[in-house]
Design an enzyme around this catalytic site. Structure first.
Site, PDB file in Angstrom:
ATOM      1  N   SER A 152       3.919   0.184   8.122  1.00 56.38           N
ATOM      2  CA  SER A 152       3.585  -0.106   6.726  1.00 56.38           C
ATOM      3  C   SER A 152       2.459  -1.121   6.669  1.00 56.38           C
ATOM      4  O   SER A 152       2.290  -1.945   7.570  1.00 56.38           O
ATOM      5  CB  SER A 152       4.807  -0.665   5.995  1.00 56.38           C
ATOM      6  OG  SER A 152       4.459  -1.177   4.721  1.00 56.38           O
ATOM      7  N   TYR A 165      10.863  -6.893   6.011  1.00 58.70           N
ATOM      8  CA  TYR A 165      10.305  -5.544   6.106  1.00 58.70           C
ATOM      9  C   TYR A 165       9.029  -5.549   6.949  1.00 58.70           C
ATOM     10  O   TYR A 165       8.829  -4.688   7.812  1.00 58.70           O
ATOM     11  CB  TYR A 165      10.021  -5.042   4.689  1.00 58.70           C
ATOM     12  CG  TYR A 165       9.504  -3.639   4.568  1.00 58.70           C
ATOM     13  CD1 TYR A 165      10.344  -2.546   4.742  1.00 58.70           C
ATOM     14  CD2 TYR A 165       8.170  -3.392   4.240  1.00 58.70           C
ATOM     15  CE1 TYR A 165       9.868  -1.242   4.603  1.00 58.70           C
ATOM     16  CE2 TYR A 165       7.690  -2.108   4.093  1.00 58.70           C
ATOM     17  CZ  TYR A 165       8.536  -1.036   4.276  1.00 58.70           C
ATOM     18  OH  TYR A 165       8.059   0.246   4.135  1.00 58.70           O
ATOM     19  N   LYS A 169       8.322  -3.588  10.433  1.00 58.17           N
ATOM     20  CA  LYS A 169       7.300  -2.551  10.480  1.00 58.17           C
ATOM     21  C   LYS A 169       6.212  -2.854  11.516  1.00 58.17           C
ATOM     22  O   LYS A 169       5.575  -1.932  12.032  1.00 58.17           O
ATOM     23  CB  LYS A 169       6.681  -2.358   9.091  1.00 58.17           C
ATOM     24  CG  LYS A 169       7.607  -1.658   8.103  1.00 58.17           C
ATOM     25  CD  LYS A 169       8.115  -0.345   8.664  1.00 58.17           C
ATOM     26  CE  LYS A 169       8.802   0.518   7.632  1.00 58.17           C
ATOM     27  NZ  LYS A 169       9.348   1.761   8.230  1.00 58.17           N
TER      28      LYS A 169
END
Length: 305
Positions: A152, A165, A169
Site C-alpha cells: 500500500s 497498517y 504493508k
C-alpha cells in the site's frame, strides 16, 4: 499476447468482497480454478461468515468456471494449511497465491492500542507469511509458482493514522524481497500490488465524486499480470483509476570517508554528494549494498580488487 490461466490453481485470500472478489472472478474468467478464501469479517476484522465467499463461488460457477469457498483465518496456520490441503485434494496443485486479506484499525500513533497494532500486523504480514509458507514447498516441487503480496502507499510513503497498517504493508515488501531470492531456482516469482481502489477500506477517505473512478476492476489487470506465466519478478506495481506504475526502492552510491573523517560533521559537510540522486541504483539483494560499500572502501584505501 493473451494472458490465460488454464490449468492453473489460484488461492485468493480476502476474496469475498472488493479487490479480492475482482481478482478471483477475473482469474476464473481466464481459466484458473480458484479457492475463494474469506473469513467474512467486517473491515476491522470482527465477526465472520462464509456467505461472501460462497456468493463469489456461485458467480464463478454460473459463468462456467471452477471454484471452492474457504473460510480459513489467515492468522491461523492450521486453518491455512487445511485450506491448501483442500486445494491439493481437489486439483492436485497450487500455482498462484494472492495475499489480499486485510483489516483496518486506524488511529493516530498516540491513540492506537497495542492490541490493535499487533492485530493489523498479524492479519496483513503474518497472514501473508502463513499462506506463503503453506504453498512454498508445493511450488518448489512443481518448479513453478506465482505469489502476489498486497502492499500500500501507506507503507511505501506513509499515511496519517495508519502506523499499524503502514508497518504491515512495508513488511510484506521485505518478505517479497527475500522470497524472490530463495525461490529463483525453483521457478517461483514473487511480486507486490499496491492498489488504489474504492472498497470497504476506503469508505469515508475519498470524496464521493472520485470514488467511481477507483474501481477494483481497474486494479485487477495489474494483479493478473504479476501472477502470469511471463510475469516480472521482485516488482511493486501500483494500480488505480486506470493508471499503472512501478514503485522502486533506490540507494545512492554514497561517498567513502577516510577513518579520520568519519564524524557527523563530515557527513553533514558532504551530504549533497552522499544524497546525490544522480548516483542512485536499484539493488536486488542486501549483498549489492555491501559490495558497493566495500568497493568504495577498497578504492579509497588503494586496495586492488
Amino acid at each position: 499476447m493473451s494472458i490465460r490461466f488454464d490449468g492453473r490453481v489460484a488461492i485468493v485470500t480476502g476474496a469475498g468482497n472488493g479487490l479480492g472478489r475482482s481478482h478471483a472472478l477475473c482469474l476464473a474468467a481466464r481459466g484458473a480454478k480458484v479457492v475463494v478464501n474469506d473469513l467474512g469479517g467486517s473491515v476491522d476484522g470482527s465477526g465472520g461468515s462464509s456467505d461472501a465467499a460462497k456468493a463469489v463461488v456461485a458467480e464463478i460457477e454460473a459463468a462456467g468456471g471452477e471454484a471452492i469457498a474457504n473460510g480459513a483465518n489467515v492468522t491461523d496456520m492450521a486453518q491455512v494449511e487445511a485450506m491448501v490441503a483442500d486445494a491439493m485434494d481437489k486439483w492436485r496443485r497450487v500455482d498462484i497465491l494472492v495475499n489480499n486479506a486485510g483489516v483496518l484499525r486506524d488511529k493516530s500513533f498516540s491513540n492506537v492500542e497495542m492490541k490493535d497494532f499487533s492485530f493489523v500486523l498479524d492479519v496483513h504480514l503474518m497472514g501473508s507469511v502463513n499462506c506463503s509458507k503453506a504453498v512454498w514447498n508445493i511450488m518448489r516441487e512443481q518448479n513453478y509458482g506465482r505469489i502476489a503480496m498486497t502492499t500500500s502507499s501507506s507503507g511505501l510513503y506513509g499515511n496519517f493514522g495508519q502506523t499499524n497498517y503502514g508497518a504491515a504493508k512495508m513488511g510484506v515488501i521485505g518478505l517479497m524481497n527475500t522470497l524472490v531470492i530463495e525461490g529463483a531456482k525453483y521457478g517461483i516469482k514473487v511480486n507486490a500490488l499496491s492498489p488504489c481502489a474504492a472498497t470497504r477500506m476506503t469508505e469515508g477517505l475519498i470524496p464521493d465524486n472520485l470514488l467511481e473512478l477507483l474501481t477494483p476492476e481497474s486494479v485487477t489487470p495489474a494483479l493478473l499480470y504479476i501472477v502470469s506465466d511471463d510475469s516480472p519478478n521482485r516488482t511493486i506495481i501500483t494500480a488505480g483509476a486506470g493508471t499503472y506504475a512501478r514503485s522502486i526502492v533506490y540507494e545512492t552510491g554514497g561517498k567513502w570517508l577516510a577513518e579520520d573523517e568519519r564524524t557527523p560533521e563530515k557527513i553533514a559537510e558532504h551530504w549533497a554528494e552522499i544524497a546525490d540522486p544522480a548516483t542512485q541504483a536499484e539493488y536486488t539483494s542486501g549483498n549489492d549494498q555491501t559490495t558497493n560499500m566495500l568497493t568504495k572502501a577498497a578504492n579509497g584505501l588503494g586496495i586492488k580488487l
